[in-house]
Design a protein around this motif. Sequence first.
Motif, PDB file in Angstrom:
ATOM      1  N   SER A 136       0.809  -1.227   0.000  1.00 19.14           N
ATOM      2  CA  SER A 136       0.000   0.000   0.000  1.00 19.14           C
ATOM      3  C   SER A 136       0.836   1.269   0.000  1.00 19.14           C
ATOM      4  N   THR A 141      -0.186  10.452  -7.296  1.00 19.89           N
ATOM      5  CA  THR A 141      -1.523  10.187  -6.761  1.00 19.89           C
ATOM      6  C   THR A 141      -1.839  11.177  -5.652  1.00 19.89           C
ATOM      7  N   VAL A 180      -3.937  12.352  -2.330  1.00 12.07           N
ATOM      8  CA  VAL A 180      -4.468  11.634  -1.168  1.00 12.07           C
ATOM      9  C   VAL A 180      -5.084  12.619  -0.182  1.00 12.07           C
ATOM     10  N   VAL A 232      -8.375   8.458  -2.363  1.00 11.42           N
ATOM     11  CA  VAL A 232      -7.288   8.396  -3.350  1.00 11.42           C
ATOM     12  C   VAL A 232      -7.838   8.660  -4.743  1.00 11.42           C
ATOM     13  N   TYR A 249      -4.669   5.389  -8.310  1.00  8.19           N
ATOM     14  CA  TYR A 249      -4.022   4.815  -7.118  1.00  8.19           C
ATOM     15  C   TYR A 249      -3.602   3.368  -7.346  1.00  8.19           C
ATOM     16  N   TYR A 250      -4.460   2.581  -7.970  1.00  5.53           N
ATOM     17  CA  TYR A 250      -4.150   1.156  -8.128  1.00  5.53           C
ATOM     18  C   TYR A 250      -3.084   0.899  -9.179  1.00  5.53           C
ATOM     19  N   SER A 255      -0.051   1.302  -6.755  1.00 11.57           N
ATOM     20  CA  SER A 255      -0.080   0.514  -5.519  1.00 11.57           C
ATOM     21  C   SER A 255      -0.344  -0.953  -5.839  1.00 11.57           C
ATOM     22  N   GLU A 261       1.374  10.928  -3.345  1.00 17.65           N
ATOM     23  CA  GLU A 261       2.149   9.695  -3.429  1.00 17.65           C
ATOM     24  C   GLU A 261       2.780   9.590  -4.808  1.00 17.65           C
TER      25      GLU A 261
END
Length: 409
Positions: free
Chosen positions: A60, A94, A96, A117, A121-122, A125, A231
């Motif tokens: 994560s 990203t 947050v 997010v 994000y994915y 992550s 991020e």
Amino acid sequence: MDVPLLIARRYFSSKKKRNIISIISNISMIGVAVGTMALIIVLSVFNGLEDLVRTLYGKSDPDLLVTAVEGKSFPVNEKMLDDLRRIRGVGLLTEVIEDNALLQYHDRQMVVKMKGVSENYYTQSNIDSAIVEGDHRLRRGGEPYALLGAGVQHELSIALNNRFAPLHLLYPRNTGKKTLSLNPETAFTEKTITAGGVFLIEQHIDDSYIFVPIEFAEELLHYGDRRTALEVNVGDEHDIQKVKAVIKQHLGSKFKVLDSDEQHVSLLKAIKVEKMFVFITFAFILLIASLNIFFSLSMLVIDKRKDVAILLAMGATPRDIRRIFLLEGAIVALVGAATGLALGITICWLQQTFHIVSMGMATSVVDSYPVKMQFADIVLTGLAIVVITIAVSIRPALNAAKLDVRENL
């Protein structure tokens, strides 16, 4: 020919009838071997735990995390984001928004860490690989969904994909007053969202976190253009530390840029401190085990007084006599240490390969104790044995060099 070494080897491998000196020497070797083996195994387990922490949080955690030095949020704009995206090495950025919120489900409730997010994000992550139930997507058919930690789901007994029983998230309104209204309708902002999936990463995260789309979090918390963090995913071909330095220089002193280890510095530091204290403890155990070398050498000096006197009469110097007994102690310690290292490395290899010793917990994220051998630990253990051996051998060696020739011939 190294005469002191030859004599020391002769004393060590003498095939005379066993006596108390040889018994104590054997006990010394066994003690050093067991202590060395235990030290290698325990240090390797701590290395494995450190790697396990990095692996678990790596599902994560971003490569780099940008936060404000002061306050829990900071304003962002498209220019700032575009400038960051253009920095060489920044693969993905990203946005947050993270804060505490009250989660209600039916008649149950708890305070959770809500993390909003952005849609990418994915991509940066690996949390989608930690999904144990449901779907990892935060938006499906234009509708927002929440991703829950396994502990949160268990605590509130939340059913997934149930539109008739959504999650209620509440956050205090910022009215500018110092007191909170007793009327929930005016005191809190409330929004509902459907539970879409469950993840299992690490207990601290599983028991407190839920992930939601950033637009949902922005509306609930009234954050507007403010974010709690950015991020950054760094491209595989780029060095994370170099990219970190460039971002830090670009943003200035008002921002912190944290790499993966710095994001969990307290936990990793605790593991390193525990490892250091374990090393010190086992070094003391090795010292106690090596005291037998001191006693065996002291008794050997008494037993070999005549031999020492003859060597001195033949022209050997006190330095040669000291070397004989220092080398004798070194041989005893070396044999024990080599045996211990071989056993420790073998046991660690067996654990790494065949996972012999299990964690013994059904809820554990790994089946067996993590083990990772490091060359530095082997070198450090070897240095500790050398220092301890010299410390316990020097006194008997000095006593041997001071023997009077006339009294012992």
